[in-house]
Scaffold this active site. Sequence first.
Site, PDB file in Angstrom:
ATOM      1  N   ASP A  10       2.060  -8.237  -1.751  1.00  0.00           N
ATOM      2  CA  ASP A  10       1.134  -7.641  -0.780  1.00  0.00           C
ATOM      3  C   ASP A  10      -0.295  -7.916  -1.241  1.00  0.00           C
ATOM      4  O   ASP A  10      -0.546  -8.153  -2.425  1.00  0.00           O
ATOM      5  CB  ASP A  10       1.373  -6.131  -0.663  1.00  0.00           C
ATOM      6  CG  ASP A  10       0.551  -5.502   0.455  1.00  0.00           C
ATOM      7  OD1 ASP A  10       0.491  -6.102   1.553  1.00  0.00           O
ATOM      8  OD2 ASP A  10      -0.041  -4.428   0.246  1.00  0.00           O
ATOM      9  N   GLU A  12      -4.652  -6.777  -0.441  1.00  0.00           N
ATOM     10  CA  GLU A  12      -5.684  -6.011   0.258  1.00  0.00           C
ATOM     11  C   GLU A  12      -6.900  -6.918   0.394  1.00  0.00           C
ATOM     12  O   GLU A  12      -7.114  -7.807  -0.443  1.00  0.00           O
ATOM     13  CB  GLU A  12      -6.041  -4.728  -0.493  1.00  0.00           C
ATOM     14  CG  GLU A  12      -4.898  -3.742  -0.665  1.00  0.00           C
ATOM     15  CD  GLU A  12      -4.313  -3.235   0.640  1.00  0.00           C
ATOM     16  OE1 GLU A  12      -5.028  -3.267   1.661  1.00  0.00           O
ATOM     17  OE2 GLU A  12      -3.145  -2.807   0.640  1.00  0.00           O
ATOM     18  N   HIS A  64      -7.945   1.149   2.169  1.00  0.00           N
ATOM     19  CA  HIS A  64      -7.501   1.001   0.780  1.00  0.00           C
ATOM     20  C   HIS A  64      -8.364   1.711  -0.251  1.00  0.00           C
ATOM     21  O   HIS A  64      -7.953   1.868  -1.403  1.00  0.00           O
ATOM     22  CB  HIS A  64      -7.372  -0.476   0.398  1.00  0.00           C
ATOM     23  CG  HIS A  64      -8.572  -1.317   0.722  1.00  0.00           C
ATOM     24  ND1 HIS A  64      -9.823  -1.080   0.205  1.00  0.00           N
ATOM     25  CD2 HIS A  64      -8.698  -2.420   1.513  1.00  0.00           C
ATOM     26  CE1 HIS A  64     -10.665  -1.985   0.645  1.00  0.00           C
ATOM     27  NE2 HIS A  64     -10.015  -2.814   1.460  1.00  0.00           N
ATOM     28  N   HIS A 159      -3.677   2.544   1.094  1.00  0.00           N
ATOM     29  CA  HIS A 159      -2.977   1.285   0.860  1.00  0.00           C
ATOM     30  C   HIS A 159      -3.304   0.778  -0.546  1.00  0.00           C
ATOM     31  O   HIS A 159      -4.438   0.866  -1.013  1.00  0.00           O
ATOM     32  CB  HIS A 159      -3.403   0.236   1.884  1.00  0.00           C
ATOM     33  CG  HIS A 159      -2.836   0.462   3.240  1.00  0.00           C
ATOM     34  ND1 HIS A 159      -2.527  -0.573   4.101  1.00  0.00           N
ATOM     35  CD2 HIS A 159      -2.496   1.605   3.896  1.00  0.00           C
ATOM     36  CE1 HIS A 159      -2.035  -0.077   5.230  1.00  0.00           C
ATOM     37  NE2 HIS A 159      -2.018   1.244   5.128  1.00  0.00           N
ATOM     38  N   ASP A 164       2.380  -0.730  -2.559  1.00  0.00           N
ATOM     39  CA  ASP A 164       3.054  -1.159  -1.330  1.00  0.00           C
ATOM     40  C   ASP A 164       4.107  -2.228  -1.611  1.00  0.00           C
ATOM     41  O   ASP A 164       5.137  -2.280  -0.931  1.00  0.00           O
ATOM     42  CB  ASP A 164       2.029  -1.672  -0.316  1.00  0.00           C
ATOM     43  CG  ASP A 164       1.171  -0.554   0.253  1.00  0.00           C
ATOM     44  OD1 ASP A 164       1.408   0.615  -0.119  1.00  0.00           O
ATOM     45  OD2 ASP A 164       0.270  -0.838   1.061  1.00  0.00           O
TER      46      ASP A 164
END
EC number: 2.7.7.7
Length: 237
Positions: A10, A12, A64, A159, A164
């Site tokens: 994942d 960000e 986030h 997040h 995640d």
Amino acid sequence: MNRKRTIILDTETTGINQTSLPHINHRIIEIGAVEIIDRCFTGNNFHVYIQPGRSIESGALKVHGITNKFLLDKPIFKDIADSFLNYIKNSILVIHNASFDVGFINQELEILNKKIKINTFCSIIDTLKIARELFPGKKNTLDALCTRYKINKSHRNLHSAIVDSYLLGKLYLLMTGGQDSLFSDNTINYKENFKKLKKNIQLKNNTLRILHPTLKENDLHEKYLQYMKDKSTCLWN
């Protein structure tokens, strides 16, 4: 024995382009990845924050919580690119809404004039596509799926790429429980795979049928959920 590595990944970012491809004019600020081998989390993870060279949009900050100040002393993507590529090389990448993260990563590689794209040396599985096949018409965000599968996400206030990734790893194992052979090492044939997967979970008329458990099955299920809550690192059906 050559055991295939599965990497749950994942990212960000500084934000999302609302008028073009999501990654245009935006950068990655965090990469989180966890390794699974033989359906077990190995603990061999990859996690890094990245100085993007531009400011973070307010909308992304709310998602986030990563600030411009926090990233000031972090490495730029160029500094971590080789270690990241070595980590994911020849693995199966599992990503939720894969086109988003893949687009950002490939853009970062293009900025560095690297003549590669991650989908050329990694297989990619998109769990959003899996979820849409399993639950057509339902909300299939990571948050919604964790709720549906009763995965504890109480620690997920914002997040986080690494958090995640771990949640997505647990979710992926549950969604594909006992079905490893459905996915080819080199290419993902969703049409054929999900014909098998739908048959196995008794999908009819393109909707998910609820099969009510017996009292004994329900008791076993509750014990299994408790087992998961005890933070087991391996999941089997």
